[in-house]
Design a protein around this motif. Structure first.
Motif, PDB file in Angstrom:
ATOM      1  N   UNK A 183     -15.207   2.815   4.301  1.00  0.00           N
ATOM      2  CA  UNK A 183     -15.503   2.709   5.359  1.00  0.00           C
ATOM      3  C   UNK A 183     -14.727   3.639   6.408  1.00  0.00           C
ATOM      4  N   UNK A 184     -14.361   3.059   7.851  1.00  0.00           N
ATOM      5  CA  UNK A 184     -13.631   3.293   8.579  1.00  0.00           C
ATOM      6  C   UNK A 184     -12.450   2.616   8.682  1.00  0.00           C
ATOM      7  N   UNK A 185     -12.271   2.164   7.759  1.00  0.00           N
ATOM      8  CA  UNK A 185     -10.983   1.319   7.973  1.00  0.00           C
ATOM      9  C   UNK A 185      -9.764   0.939   7.094  1.00  0.00           C
ATOM     10  N   UNK A 186      -8.962   0.694   7.553  1.00  0.00           N
ATOM     11  CA  UNK A 186      -7.770   0.699   6.878  1.00  0.00           C
ATOM     12  C   UNK A 186      -7.471  -0.183   6.433  1.00  0.00           C
ATOM     13  N   UNK A 187      -6.860  -1.255   5.407  1.00  0.00           N
ATOM     14  CA  UNK A 187      -6.545  -2.415   4.821  1.00  0.00           C
ATOM     15  C   UNK A 187      -5.448  -2.346   4.360  1.00  0.00           C
ATOM     16  N   UNK A 188      -4.525  -3.323   4.222  1.00  0.00           N
ATOM     17  CA  UNK A 188      -3.529  -3.019   3.670  1.00  0.00           C
ATOM     18  C   UNK A 188      -3.756  -4.730   2.570  1.00  0.00           C
ATOM     19  N   UNK A 189      -3.524  -4.579   1.223  1.00  0.00           N
ATOM     20  CA  UNK A 189      -3.552  -5.616   0.515  1.00  0.00           C
ATOM     21  C   UNK A 189      -2.476  -5.872  -0.254  1.00  0.00           C
ATOM     22  N   UNK A 190      -1.751  -7.097   0.040  1.00  0.00           N
ATOM     23  CA  UNK A 190      -0.526  -7.798  -0.810  1.00  0.00           C
ATOM     24  C   UNK A 190      -0.809  -8.009  -2.185  1.00  0.00           C
ATOM     25  N   UNK A 191       0.800  -8.634  -2.715  1.00  0.00           N
ATOM     26  CA  UNK A 191       0.230  -9.105  -4.321  1.00  0.00           C
ATOM     27  C   UNK A 191      -0.028 -10.862  -3.711  1.00  0.00           C
ATOM     28  N   UNK A 192      -0.458 -10.718  -5.472  1.00  0.00           N
ATOM     29  CA  UNK A 192      -1.412 -12.611  -5.095  1.00  0.00           C
ATOM     30  C   UNK A 192      -0.424 -13.479  -4.579  1.00  0.00           C
ATOM     31  N   UNK A 193       1.004 -13.323  -5.069  1.00  0.00           N
ATOM     32  CA  UNK A 193       2.068 -14.275  -4.918  1.00  0.00           C
ATOM     33  C   UNK A 193       2.787 -13.920  -3.080  1.00  0.00           C
ATOM     34  N   UNK A 194       2.796 -13.016  -2.532  1.00  0.00           N
ATOM     35  CA  UNK A 194       3.457 -12.656  -1.449  1.00  0.00           C
ATOM     36  C   UNK A 194       4.085 -13.456  -0.604  1.00  0.00           C
ATOM     37  N   UNK A 195       5.703 -13.387  -0.956  1.00  0.00           N
ATOM     38  CA  UNK A 195       6.120 -14.726   0.123  1.00  0.00           C
ATOM     39  C   UNK A 195       6.321 -14.460   1.401  1.00  0.00           C
TER      40      UNK A 195
END
Length: 42
Positions: free
Chosen positions: A15-27
Motif C-alpha cells: 500500500x503506502x507503507x514500507x516495512x522491514x522483514x527480518x529472518x525468522x530467528x534474527x538475533x
C-alpha cells in the motif's frame, strides 16, 4: 547501532507503507524493536 545498520532485512512495500522483514530467528530483532519503539511510539 552499527550492528543494526549491517543487519540483513527485506524492505517490503505494501500500500503506502514500507516495512522491514527480518529472518525468522534474527538475533538483533529485539534491539531494533526497542530502538524503533523509542523513536516511533504507537
Amino acid at each position: 547501532i552499527q550492528e543494526l545498520m549491517y543487519l540483513a532485512a527485506r524492505v517490503i512495500r505494501t500500500g503506502r507503507r514500507l516495512k522491514l522483514q527480518f529472518g525468522r530467528h534474527c538475533p538483533a530483532f529485539r534491539a531494533f524493536r526497542s530502538v524503533y519503539l523509542r523513536f516511533c511510539p504507537a
